[in-house]
Design an enzyme around this catalytic site. Sequence first.
Site, PDB file in Angstrom:
ATOM      1  N   CYS A   3       4.465 -11.334  14.296  1.00 31.10           N
ATOM      2  CA  CYS A   3       5.715 -11.391  13.523  1.00 31.10           C
ATOM      3  C   CYS A   3       6.863 -10.678  14.255  1.00 31.10           C
ATOM      4  O   CYS A   3       6.677  -9.570  14.759  1.00 31.10           O
ATOM      5  CB  CYS A   3       5.453 -10.732  12.180  1.00 31.10           C
ATOM      6  SG  CYS A   3       6.934 -10.429  11.258  1.00 31.10           S
ATOM      7  N   HIS A  14      -9.107  -7.443   6.901  1.00 31.18           N
ATOM      8  CA  HIS A  14      -7.726  -7.270   6.437  1.00 31.18           C
ATOM      9  C   HIS A  14      -7.379  -8.485   5.556  1.00 31.18           C
ATOM     10  O   HIS A  14      -7.741  -9.620   5.887  1.00 31.18           O
ATOM     11  CB  HIS A  14      -6.777  -7.205   7.637  1.00 31.18           C
ATOM     12  CG  HIS A  14      -5.365  -6.902   7.251  1.00 31.18           C
ATOM     13  ND1 HIS A  14      -4.525  -7.836   6.693  1.00 31.18           N
ATOM     14  CD2 HIS A  14      -4.648  -5.758   7.314  1.00 31.18           C
ATOM     15  CE1 HIS A  14      -3.352  -7.277   6.441  1.00 31.18           C
ATOM     16  NE2 HIS A  14      -3.403  -6.013   6.813  1.00 31.18           N
ATOM     17  N   SER A  26       4.970  -1.251   5.164  1.00 27.58           N
ATOM     18  CA  SER A  26       4.794  -1.033   3.719  1.00 27.58           C
ATOM     19  C   SER A  26       5.443   0.271   3.271  1.00 27.58           C
ATOM     20  O   SER A  26       5.204   0.730   2.163  1.00 27.58           O
ATOM     21  CB  SER A  26       3.302  -0.966   3.375  1.00 27.58           C
ATOM     22  OG  SER A  26       2.688  -2.168   3.705  1.00 27.58           O
ATOM     23  N   HIS A  84       0.847  -1.198   0.000  1.00 25.56           N
ATOM     24  CA  HIS A  84       0.000   0.000   0.000  1.00 25.56           C
ATOM     25  C   HIS A  84       0.879   1.242   0.000  1.00 25.56           C
ATOM     26  O   HIS A  84       0.983   1.946   0.983  1.00 25.56           O
ATOM     27  CB  HIS A  84      -0.940  -0.009   1.205  1.00 25.56           C
ATOM     28  CG  HIS A  84      -1.862  -1.172   1.178  1.00 25.56           C
ATOM     29  ND1 HIS A  84      -2.823  -1.330   0.205  1.00 25.56           N
ATOM     30  CD2 HIS A  84      -1.958  -2.260   1.949  1.00 25.56           C
ATOM     31  CE1 HIS A  84      -3.472  -2.452   0.404  1.00 25.56           C
ATOM     32  NE2 HIS A  84      -2.958  -3.049   1.454  1.00 25.56           N
ATOM     33  N   GLU A 127      -4.887 -10.340   5.100  1.00 18.60           N
ATOM     34  CA  GLU A 127      -4.241 -11.496   5.756  1.00 18.60           C
ATOM     35  C   GLU A 127      -5.286 -12.317   6.519  1.00 18.60           C
ATOM     36  O   GLU A 127      -5.282 -13.557   6.467  1.00 18.60           O
ATOM     37  CB  GLU A 127      -3.147 -11.006   6.709  1.00 18.60           C
ATOM     38  CG  GLU A 127      -2.402 -12.143   7.384  1.00 18.60           C
ATOM     39  CD  GLU A 127      -1.323 -11.635   8.339  1.00 18.60           C
ATOM     40  OE1 GLU A 127      -0.695 -10.600   8.041  1.00 18.60           O
ATOM     41  OE2 GLU A 127      -1.108 -12.273   9.379  1.00 18.60           O
TER      42      GLU A 127
HETATM   43  S1  SF4 Z   1       7.527 -10.134   7.544  1.00 15.53           S
HETATM   44 FE1  SF4 Z   1       5.979 -10.059   9.160  1.00 15.53          FE
HETATM   45  S2  SF4 Z   1       4.846  -8.175   8.829  1.00 15.53           S
HETATM   46 FE2  SF4 Z   1       5.938  -8.634   6.941  1.00 15.53          FE
HETATM   47  S3  SF4 Z   1       4.501  -9.783   5.672  1.00 15.53           S
HETATM   48 FE3  SF4 Z   1       5.737 -11.254   6.816  1.00 15.53          FE
HETATM   49  S4  SF4 Z   1       4.526 -11.671   8.632  1.00 15.53           S
HETATM   50 FE4  SF4 Z   1       3.694  -9.801   7.774  1.00 15.53          FE
END
Ligand code: SF4
Length: 325
Positions: free
Chosen positions: A193, A127, A266, A44, A129
């Site tokens: 993450c 979202h 992003s 984005h 994801e």
């Molecule tokens: S690195 Fe982490 S924040 Fe980035 S796309 Fe992968 S899971 Fe999502």
Amino acid sequence: MGTVEEVRIAKRTGFCYGVREAIDKAKEASAAGKVTHTLGQVVHNEGVVRDLQAMGIRTVETLDDVDHGAAVVIRAHGVRPDVVERADQRGLEVIDGTCTWVIQEQRELVRLVEDGYTIVLLGTPKHPEVVGLLGFAPDAIVVDDEEEWDAAIPRRKRMALISQSTQPPWKFERLAALMVSRAHELKIVNTVCPVTIRRQQDTMDTAGEVDLMVVVGGRSSANTKELTRLCEIAGTPAIQIESVRDLTDAAVFADTRIVGVTGGTSTPIEDLRDVTERILELAGTDDARRRATELAAAALERAATPAGRTTSLPTATTPVASGAA
Ligand code: SF4
């Protein structure tokens, strides 16, 4: 005359590796001569999407817009499994840019479904994801804001908790604590993450050193909003902008000496350099204004240490003298 003497960019900012990989895969496919599309915006960020368009890479919203035989890149957030099946059936070349971390989330979900858990997914409903994850666990209960948890989470014998990758760790921990009292057996799969966690830490560190923070990222990006919130928790005022174009009012920086800059997953790190330069031009001291370009490049260089680098940076090419040993 402005008062800003210095701008610091938070370390380990720029694209996360999942976003960077997906962009690279799209570029590689196009460079190999394939007619390439991305299913939804690969990131984005207008500038990046424009660059990709200039390379002939088109963003499509549905597979119906992709011609037979063309390549379609699945972005880092991933998609429902039936989307990949449909692409295969339509004879498209699927280039999977799903981030490895998201693939792991999807696998964990499949396991939880097979093991018969009632699944609670912490994430933003709609979202991409989360939409993709629900394709693997259609009955999962999606919860977001804390106020809705009490009513949304049932009492069950066996429950499992899992998270969208970019949810804040504190929220995940709070939800886990609540769920302890709702289940006889509770399985917690922490899929927040590590990039998200590191970025939040580094943003807090920078916020602790400066007078004002500028957070760069999409207005609707949850991970960007969270960065703004964290700066405020650190006791540092913060403004959130989408791009350098939003910086027009020098008054925001009145009486500010040191400014910090951070960005969502992003936001390319180069955008943070541009924001740095603009702040210095807009509100810098005479000296800072004069040296805005140089100071912004130096701020970028300091932030983009090899260990923290999360986006490809242009590297200076060292000319090699012919015949040199
Ligand atoms: S690195 Fe982490 S924040 Fe980035 S796309 Fe992968 S899971 Fe999502």
